[in-house]
Each structure stands twice: as structure tokens, then as C-alpha cells.
Design a protein around this motif. Sequence first.
Motif, PDB file in Angstrom:
ATOM      1  N   LEU A   1       7.205  14.413  -3.719  1.00 33.00           N
ATOM      2  CA  LEU A   1       7.541  14.152  -2.312  1.00 33.00           C
ATOM      3  C   LEU A   1       7.469  15.445  -1.504  1.00 33.00           C
TER       4      LEU A   1
ATOM      5  N   HIS B   1       3.997  16.200  -0.775  1.00 33.01           N
ATOM      6  CA  HIS B   1       3.446  15.346   0.285  1.00 33.01           C
ATOM      7  C   HIS B   1       3.824  15.893   1.659  1.00 33.01           C
ATOM      8  N   PHE B   2       5.042  16.426   1.784  1.00 33.52           N
ATOM      9  CA  PHE B   2       5.437  17.032   3.063  1.00 33.52           C
ATOM     10  C   PHE B   2       4.553  18.252   3.368  1.00 33.52           C
TER      11      PHE B   2
ATOM     12  N   THR C   1      -1.653  11.653  -6.524  1.00 36.28           N
ATOM     13  CA  THR C   1      -2.369  10.572  -5.838  1.00 36.28           C
ATOM     14  C   THR C   1      -3.882  10.808  -5.817  1.00 36.28           C
TER      15      THR C   1
ATOM     16  N   ASN D   1      -3.736   5.363   5.024  1.00 36.96           N
ATOM     17  CA  ASN D   1      -3.439   4.232   4.141  1.00 36.96           C
ATOM     18  C   ASN D   1      -3.122   4.684   2.713  1.00 36.96           C
ATOM     19  N   ILE D   2      -3.869   5.683   2.233  1.00 34.25           N
ATOM     20  CA  ILE D   2      -3.588   6.205   0.881  1.00 34.25           C
ATOM     21  C   ILE D   2      -2.199   6.817   0.833  1.00 34.25           C
TER      22      ILE D   2
ATOM     23  N   MET E   1       0.388   6.256   2.836  1.00 33.37           N
ATOM     24  CA  MET E   1       1.464   5.275   3.007  1.00 33.37           C
ATOM     25  C   MET E   1       1.767   4.580   1.676  1.00 33.37           C
TER      26      MET E   1
ATOM     27  N   LEU F   1       3.604   7.160  -0.558  1.00 34.27           N
ATOM     28  CA  LEU F   1       4.981   7.426  -0.131  1.00 34.27           C
ATOM     29  C   LEU F   1       5.882   6.219  -0.382  1.00 34.27           C
TER      30      LEU F   1
ATOM     31  N   LEU G   1       6.872   6.252  -3.891  1.00 32.78           N
ATOM     32  CA  LEU G   1       7.870   7.275  -4.210  1.00 32.78           C
ATOM     33  C   LEU G   1       9.252   6.904  -3.693  1.00 32.78           C
ATOM     34  N   LEU G   2       9.298   6.311  -2.498  1.00 32.35           N
ATOM     35  CA  LEU G   2      10.598   6.053  -1.875  1.00 32.35           C
ATOM     36  C   LEU G   2      11.220   4.747  -2.327  1.00 32.35           C
TER      37      LEU G   2
ATOM     38  N   SER H   1      13.667   7.248  -7.990  1.00 34.46           N
ATOM     39  CA  SER H   1      13.200   7.542  -6.643  1.00 34.46           C
ATOM     40  C   SER H   1      13.118   9.056  -6.442  1.00 34.46           C
TER      41      SER H   1
ATOM     42  N   PHE I   1       8.340  11.496   8.172  1.00 39.56           N
ATOM     43  CA  PHE I   1       6.919  11.221   7.944  1.00 39.56           C
ATOM     44  C   PHE I   1       6.318  10.465   9.126  1.00 39.56           C
TER      45      PHE I   1
ATOM     46  N   TYR J   1      -0.399  -2.662   9.460  1.00 43.09           N
ATOM     47  CA  TYR J   1       1.010  -2.294   9.694  1.00 43.09           C
ATOM     48  C   TYR J   1       1.683  -3.104  10.794  1.00 43.09           C
TER      49      TYR J   1
END
Lengths: 250, 247
Positions: A100, A103-104, A173, A235-236, A238, A241, A244-245, B6, B21, B83
Amino acid sequence: MAATTESVKADAAEAPLLNKRNLFLGVALYCVFYAWVRWYEGVYGWSAGMDSFAPEFETYWMNFLYIEFVLEVSTAGILWGYIWKTRDRKVMSITPREELRRHFTHWTWLVCYAVAIYFGASYFTEQDGTWHQTIVRDTDFTPSHIIEFYLSYPIYIITGGAAFLYAKTRLPTYQQGNSIQYMVATVGPFMILPNVGLNEWGHTFWFMEELFVAPLHYGFVFFGWSALGVLGVLNIEMAALAKLLKKDLA
Amino acid sequence: MSASQSAVRSRAEAVKVSRTFDWMIIFTLFFVILGGYHVHFMLVAGDWDFWSDWKDRRLWVTVLPIMAITFPAAVQAVLWWRYRIAFGATLCILGLLLGEWVNRYFNFWGWTYFPINFVFPSQLIPGAIVLDVVLLVSGSMQLTAVVGGLAFGLLFYPGNWPMMAPLHLPVEYNGMMMTLADLSGYHYVRTGMPEYIRMVEKGTLRTFGKDVAPVSAFFSGFVSIIVYFVWHFFGRWFGNTAFTTGS
């Protein structure tokens, strides 16, 4: 109790998920640098940029161009080399939290790419339209071209390449292959730079100042469309993430 | 740490991470799309958009909506169909207008000294809002293309009318009849003047208003419908998540 204390200490010492300082410094770097470039154009465009045979053109514009070339090649080599050299060779075994965090960092690179794309494709490209509707060129290396083609385009290429390399070397990813849309979003805008070859050749061949909407410019349009590849990257990301979440909370 | 764990430690942190994000993604999308859309638009419709003397009743009305509906259709194809975010077209147009206004102010006026009322960008927001609203209400790509696309073309001229009306007033100058916009153009001669003389306001129905503009808008709306369809599928392609499978 001891284990809990240990865990709290570890949390306190842990690097933040998003390094906001790097994010703001990155964006500020582009904005401050381009503000200075715009000032330089304003001062030396009119006073030294109208006659390519004048000595002051060599001093203020051609030397600027030569310095750009050296700095851009060095920056690309050092930055891309550093990201590749320090790559994670065990990227598939990192913890979800570390993933994560990366990713940030990846999105920090993408934010910088967005700023660089804005200045290159929007700000300095349309600026070129008004300069050449006002000043008839006598060389390919005009004050607006030296900034637009040979400064702002390489800067977004270097930034986009860095974002792509970061994702490729540090995020699980992107280990299954190369994302087609990520390549479209970075290689497509990169192709605008080689397309400058066609553009400049055409300008030496025809008198093209009369219309900005000229077929000679359509190569830029085609490669500009590739910015939409960012939708595929979105899209990849999202999906990654969400994965992960949405896992069970520890 | 288990593979099923998680990356966050609480629901509150998950929400915070998600919101952070969101902002980074919206910023990135906005400026990357702005860059791609602006380079596209300035090179396929730019001359008609840069200068008020090019903003005539025929080609300006025809060319701009057709070229402007492209990116909104592509972005809607991802933001709505994946979305359910209903502001794809407006997001694109706001980005384009921001890029254009910054440029017209700092460069067209600030570097080459054209007055702002000669170089302001065309207004596209009404058409974008209608495009988004039709998609939101209907949830149908076909209806959005047909109704929204047609409206995108038809609304362009009325949407710009408040800004353009004073510049389309007729004036007589040295025995010649022209618009105020034409007169401004003759005072600010650019390298594009020969094409301007060749292309702007040429035809058999030259007037200071009347039928040419609505006919052009209707034609523009018709082509915008087709362009919307094509770019919707471009958008779907750009939104794919495929990876190359190398050795």
C-alpha cells in the motif's frame, strides 16, 4: 502488554503511508521551475529570440538548448538507472502494508507526471501557437520550440518513464507482464518527441504558418490521444487497491 | 502477516486511505486528460478557438463540437460504465477550459500581447452538462450519443452567444461591411491571415445572423452523434487492463 508496547513503538517509528512532503515538493519543483522558464521566455524571447543569425540568439537560446540536452540525458540516465538498480528483487513477498505504501509512492509519481504532461502538452504547446502566429520563424530552434519540444516534452517523458519503472520494479501488481495501457500512457506521449522530426522537416519544406490545424500537426494529435491510457492504469490501480483494502482487518 | 490480512489497521484508516487516493486519482486524471485533450483540440480546432474573428457562423459552429465531443465520450465510457461517476464529460471540458484560459491569459496576452476579448476560448460547458445529465438519467450509451450528441452540437452556438454577440455586430469601415470581430482581426494581423481570408465566412449565404448558424449547428450535432459512438469504444479500449504476456 510488552508485545502491545512493542507494536505501538513499531507503528510510531514506521514510515507514513503517504510521504506528503515528497508529494508537495515534487509538484512545487515543476511549478517553480516552469515559472522561471516562463520568466526567461518573457525577457529573452523578444529581446534575443527573433533573429537566429544574431549573436545574442546563440548566447541566450542556443546555449539554453545545449544545456537542456546535457541535463536531460544525465537526469534520465541517473533517475532511471537509480530506480532500476535499487529494484526490489523479492517484490512478490512484501507485506500488504508495504505494498500500500508503494502504491502511494507510485501515485506520487503519477501526480508529478500529470503536472509534467499539463505543462508540456497544454501550456507550452498552445503557447507555441500564439508565438508562431506572431513571429515568423527563421530557424527550427525558436524560443518557443526550445522550451516546448526540447524541454517540456523530455521532462514529462523522464517523469512518465520513472513512474512506469517504479511500478514495474516495486509493485506486485505489475509483475505479470507489461500493462498495455500503462505503455500507451507513457510511450504514446513519448512518441510526440520523435514526431517533432516530422514536424520540423515539414516546416523546412512548406510554409506552414497559416494554419495551426494543419495535417502536418496531426501526428501530435494521434499521440496525444494516448494520454487516455491513464484510464487503463486507473482501472488496474483501483482493482489492486480494492484488493488491498478489502482484506480482513488485522 | 497473513496473505489475507488488510493493508490497513482499522476501518477509519481504510476510509482515510481511500479518500486520499480519491484526491490523488482525480488530480492525476484531470491534468493528464487536460494535456491530451488540449493538444488534440488545439491542433484539430485551434484556429477557430484562438481568435474571435475566426468564430464565424459556419465553420466555427461546425468544427468545434465535433472535435470537442471526443474525449468526453471516451472518459464517460470508463467513469460511468465502470464506476457510475456521472461527471466524465464535464470533467474533460473543465480541464480543457482551464488549460485554455491559463494559456490565453499568460501567453496570448502575457507574451504576445493580444487583448483577451480577442483570444478567449469557446464555451463548451452547457453541452457537457447535458451530455452527463442524459447519461445519468437514461443510463444508455445509445441515448447519450443520439440525444446528448445532438444537444452538444446544437447548444454550442447559443452557449457562446452572450460572449460573441457584441463581436458579431456589423460595422462599416473604409466603405467595407464587416463584423467587429473582423475589424479586430485586421488590427492584429497574424501569420494565419491568408487562411483566414480564404476560409472564414466564405459561402453563398453570408449574413450577420439568420440561417447559417442553426444549419451548421444541426450538421455539427449530427456528426457529433457519430463521433460519440466511435470515441465511446475508443474509451473502452483505453480502459482495458490487459497485460502483455512476454517470455
